[in-house]
Design a protein around this motif. Structure first.
Motif, PDB file in Angstrom:
ATOM      1  N   ASP A 186     -48.000  44.245 -25.663  1.00 54.38           N
ATOM      2  CA  ASP A 186     -48.891  44.608 -24.567  1.00 54.38           C
ATOM      3  C   ASP A 186     -50.224  45.143 -25.083  1.00 54.38           C
ATOM      4  OD1 ASP A 186     -50.142  45.483 -22.307  1.00 54.38           O
ATOM      5  OD2 ASP A 186     -48.542  46.825 -21.653  1.00 54.38           O
ATOM      6  N   PRO A 187     -51.343  44.443 -24.850  1.00 54.41           N
ATOM      7  CA  PRO A 187     -52.637  44.916 -25.351  1.00 54.41           C
ATOM      8  C   PRO A 187     -53.191  46.095 -24.565  1.00 54.41           C
ATOM      9  CG  PRO A 187     -52.971  42.964 -24.016  1.00 54.41           C
ATOM     10  CD  PRO A 187     -51.470  43.169 -24.116  1.00 54.41           C
ATOM     11  N   GLN A 188     -52.603  46.383 -23.406  1.00 55.88           N
ATOM     12  CA  GLN A 188     -53.082  47.490 -22.586  1.00 55.88           C
ATOM     13  C   GLN A 188     -52.536  48.841 -23.029  1.00 55.88           C
ATOM     14  OE1 GLN A 188     -55.449  46.814 -20.325  1.00 55.88           O
ATOM     15  NE2 GLN A 188     -55.236  44.704 -21.062  1.00 55.88           N
ATOM     16  N   ARG A 189     -51.584  48.821 -23.972  1.00 55.35           N
ATOM     17  CA  ARG A 189     -50.993  50.079 -24.429  1.00 55.35           C
ATOM     18  C   ARG A 189     -51.069  50.157 -25.952  1.00 55.35           C
ATOM     19  NH1 ARG A 189     -45.375  51.122 -21.476  1.00 55.35           N
ATOM     20  NH2 ARG A 189     -45.879  53.246 -22.091  1.00 55.35           N
ATOM     21  N   PRO A 190     -52.283  50.197 -26.494  1.00 52.53           N
ATOM     22  CA  PRO A 190     -52.437  50.193 -27.957  1.00 52.53           C
ATOM     23  C   PRO A 190     -51.836  51.415 -28.634  1.00 52.53           C
ATOM     24  CG  PRO A 190     -54.529  50.692 -26.877  1.00 52.53           C
ATOM     25  CD  PRO A 190     -53.578  50.247 -25.804  1.00 52.53           C
ATOM     26  N   SER A 191     -51.715  52.526 -27.920  1.00 55.20           N
ATOM     27  CA  SER A 191     -51.137  53.724 -28.526  1.00 55.20           C
ATOM     28  C   SER A 191     -49.684  53.511 -28.914  1.00 55.20           C
ATOM     29  CB  SER A 191     -51.241  54.915 -27.562  1.00 55.20           C
ATOM     30  OG  SER A 191     -52.595  55.225 -27.311  1.00 55.20           O
ATOM     31  N   TYR A 192     -49.015  52.620 -28.215  1.00 53.95           N
ATOM     32  CA  TYR A 192     -47.601  52.379 -28.476  1.00 53.95           C
ATOM     33  C   TYR A 192     -47.398  51.117 -29.303  1.00 53.95           C
ATOM     34  CZ  TYR A 192     -47.565  55.619 -24.557  1.00 53.95           C
ATOM     35  OH  TYR A 192     -47.809  56.681 -23.743  1.00 53.95           O
ATOM     36  N   PHE A 248     -46.319  48.260 -29.802  1.00 52.26           N
ATOM     37  CA  PHE A 248     -45.400  47.120 -29.674  1.00 52.26           C
ATOM     38  C   PHE A 248     -44.654  47.085 -28.344  1.00 52.26           C
ATOM     39  CE2 PHE A 248     -45.892  47.849 -34.246  1.00 52.26           C
ATOM     40  CZ  PHE A 248     -46.361  46.594 -34.618  1.00 52.26           C
ATOM     41  N   THR A 249     -45.186  47.716 -27.307  1.00 53.67           N
ATOM     42  CA  THR A 249     -44.508  47.689 -26.019  1.00 53.67           C
ATOM     43  C   THR A 249     -44.498  46.281 -25.427  1.00 53.67           C
ATOM     44  OG1 THR A 249     -46.591  48.483 -25.091  1.00 53.67           O
ATOM     45  CG2 THR A 249     -44.825  50.079 -25.329  1.00 53.67           C
ATOM     46  N   TRP A 268     -34.809  40.797 -29.194  1.00 54.01           N
ATOM     47  CA  TRP A 268     -34.606  41.577 -27.971  1.00 54.01           C
ATOM     48  C   TRP A 268     -35.645  41.190 -26.909  1.00 54.01           C
ATOM     49  CZ3 TRP A 268     -30.268  44.227 -27.212  1.00 54.01           C
ATOM     50  CH2 TRP A 268     -30.172  44.999 -26.058  1.00 54.01           C
ATOM     51  N   MET A 269     -36.867  40.917 -27.345  1.00 54.59           N
ATOM     52  CA  MET A 269     -37.896  40.473 -26.408  1.00 54.59           C
ATOM     53  C   MET A 269     -37.508  39.143 -25.778  1.00 54.59           C
ATOM     54  SD  MET A 269     -41.298  41.475 -28.630  1.00 54.59           S
ATOM     55  CE  MET A 269     -42.553  41.377 -27.343  1.00 54.59           C
ATOM     56  N   GLY A 321     -41.365  53.543 -31.497  1.00 55.54           N
ATOM     57  CA  GLY A 321     -42.045  52.691 -30.536  1.00 55.54           C
ATOM     58  C   GLY A 321     -41.359  51.375 -30.265  1.00 55.54           C
ATOM     59  N   GLY A 322     -40.036  51.338 -30.281  1.00 55.88           N
ATOM     60  CA  GLY A 322     -39.308  50.167 -29.823  1.00 55.88           C
ATOM     61  C   GLY A 322     -38.863  49.177 -30.881  1.00 55.88           C
TER      62      GLY A 322
END
Length: 293
Positions: free
Chosen positions: A74-80, A82-83, A121-122, A252-253
């Motif tokens: 997800d590019p909208q959650r760079p802090s994480y 690999f979401t 898993w993805m 982070g997953g």
């Protein structure tokens, strides 16, 4: 690999775990997609994350293509970092890699299998089940002197049709509720020192209250990177296997996907990954953490 090595048919569906010797025999199968998902991470003295594409270009399993999890996530959650992306984004990336209906996928990485397990898993979360993790990954492949290549490979683009299974990924609200739920077991896949609070790697010390600790490193033979025998893994995961539901987490997953993958192999039917992990959890100061075992 004892009971984890279920029979893998020559055609049709893949079991979730395949051995290097099986893959070598099937490198030329026209419906098989071999995918390197390596990401290079160093946490000390400061976090550094980079794609494994450079190493892939130098050498890889013949016929393999490269999946860049830094771009797929997800590019909208760079802090994480690999979401999970949207279903549309994931489908677009998989289709361009040649993954879709009528294909089988073998995933590997050059580290501890956890990047391969994450992509596995993805794929499962978005409804694709005909995928497997290569036991031991690139490490076992090289140790056994199997063929390698530097030749680029691109599979024909296809259509990936997602069928989302939202129950396989949870957020912090569900984890918070699970703390007091006796039917749910929370599992921390991070290292023991982080779990006890002796290290601060993801913004805070300690672990989610009540969490058990099975690290994504102790499930492996560290020399070959193959998974440990089934009976040893069952001992490590015994409390989780007895729980009605399991939620795995890490920073982070990624490592948590490795634990979740093993629980799936061992037969647990109700496992989810906390996608935001300790990075998200520790950023919310209202959420509890505890120290010690």
């Amino acid at each position: 690999m004892s009971e984890l090595n279920m029979h893998v048919p020559d055609t049709g569906s893949l079991n979730p775990l395949v051995e290097p010797e099986w893959l070598e025999k099937h490198l030329d199968d026209p419906d098989l997609r071999i995918v390197d998902a390596t990401v290079q991470v160093k946490l000390w003295p400061f976090p550094r994350i980079r794609s494994g594409r450079r190493g892939f270009k130098r050498s890889h399993i013949p016929g393999a293509t490269f999946a860049d999890l830094l771009k797929i996530s997800d590019p909208q959650r760079p802090s994480y970092t690999f979401t999970m992306p949207t279903a549309e984004r994931f489908a677009d990336h998989m289709g361009r890699l040649g993954i879709g209906n009528g294909t089988r996928v073998v995933l590997y990485d050059g580290r501890e299998n956890m990047w391969a397990a994450r992509l596995w898993w993805m794929l499962r979360t978005f409804g694709f089940d005909n995928a497997a993790v290569l036991n031991g990954g690139w490490t076992a492949w090289r140790l056994e002197d199997r063929p390698i290549s530097s030749k680029p490979c691109a599979y024909p683009a296809t259509t990936f049709t997602p069928h989302v299974r939202p129950e396989l990924i949870v957020g912090k609200e569900e984890v918070l509720t699970a703390i007091d739920d006796s039917t749910t077991c929370i599992v921390n896949a991070l290292g023991r020192r982080q779990h006890r609070g002796e290290r601060k790697e993801y913004g805070a010390r300690g672990h989610i209250p009540g969490a058990k600790n099975v690290t994504a490193w102790e499930i492996l033979d560290r020399e070959t990177m193959r998974y440990r025998p089934a009976e040893e893994l069952r001992k490590l995961f015994r409390p989780m296997l007895e729980a009605e539901r399991v939620i795995t987490y890490c920073g982070g997953g990624i490592a948590s996907s490795s634990d979740a993958f093993i629980l799936h192999l061992l037969g647990h039917q109700n496992v989810a990954v906390y996608d935001g992990g300790l990075i998200e959890w520790s950023a919310d100061r209202s959420l509890p953490l505890e120290l010690g075992e």
